[in-house]
Design a protein around this motif. Sequence first.
Motif, short mmCIF file in Angstrom:
data_model
loop_
_atom_site.label_atom_id
_atom_site.label_comp_id
_atom_site.label_asym_id
_atom_site.label_seq_id
_atom_site.Cartn_x
_atom_site.Cartn_y
_atom_site.Cartn_z
N SER A 138 27.82 27.25 36.33
CA SER A 138 28.96 28.06 35.92
C SER A 138 28.51 29.25 35.09
O SER A 138 27.47 29.20 34.42
CB SER A 138 29.94 27.22 35.08
N ARG A 174 37.54 27.86 42.57
CA ARG A 174 36.27 27.89 41.86
C ARG A 174 36.27 28.91 40.72
O ARG A 174 35.65 28.68 39.68
CB ARG A 174 35.12 28.23 42.83
N PHE A 175 36.93 30.03 40.92
CA PHE A 175 36.97 31.10 39.92
C PHE A 175 38.35 31.16 39.30
O PHE A 175 39.36 30.91 39.97
CB PHE A 175 36.66 32.46 40.56
N MET A 220 33.60 31.35 36.39
CA MET A 220 33.09 31.03 37.72
C MET A 220 32.42 29.66 37.69
O MET A 220 31.43 29.47 36.98
CB MET A 220 32.08 32.11 38.16
N LEU A 264 29.19 27.60 41.42
CA LEU A 264 28.65 28.82 42.02
C LEU A 264 27.75 28.50 43.20
O LEU A 264 27.05 27.48 43.22
CB LEU A 264 27.88 29.62 40.96
N ASP A 297 27.46 33.82 46.17
CA ASP A 297 28.17 34.52 45.09
C ASP A 297 27.26 35.54 44.40
O ASP A 297 27.73 36.30 43.55
CB ASP A 297 28.68 33.53 44.05
N VAL A 302 22.61 33.50 41.82
CA VAL A 302 22.74 32.06 41.97
C VAL A 302 21.59 31.59 42.86
O VAL A 302 21.49 31.98 44.02
CB VAL A 302 24.09 31.67 42.59
#
Length: 125
Positions: A17, A67-68, A83, A86, A90, A123
């Motif tokens: 995150s 997710r966000f 976020m 991830l 992304d 990520v």
Amino acid sequence: QVQLAESGGGLVQAGGSLRLSCAASGRIYNSYAMGWFRQAPGKEREFVAAISWNVGRTYYEDSVKGRFTISRDNAKNTVYLQMNNLKPEDTAVYYCAAALSSGSYLGNPVNYPYWGQGTQVTVSS
């Protein structure tokens, strides 16, 4: 005139995150909306999420729904993008932007006259 400054980017493993912040200086009117966009190398800038400044109505691109989370703190003139979970896809430079009207089509970057300089999110898999 509005100036925007993003922070909070970095390197994170898949499943991790990050929380991005966007501090706005200058007058933010109730009619405004704030958005987050991202741009990966070789790709066009794409919409991620937006929020209306007055009532806090939110909008998300399909791939980040669930997710966000976009939120704002009116007293601090700050917008956030939390976020979670991830994924490597992304990875991008994330930009904060301000639109003059929350009634405009917020998915189109053309409707945002004010932009920050961006913050890198990477990520790893």
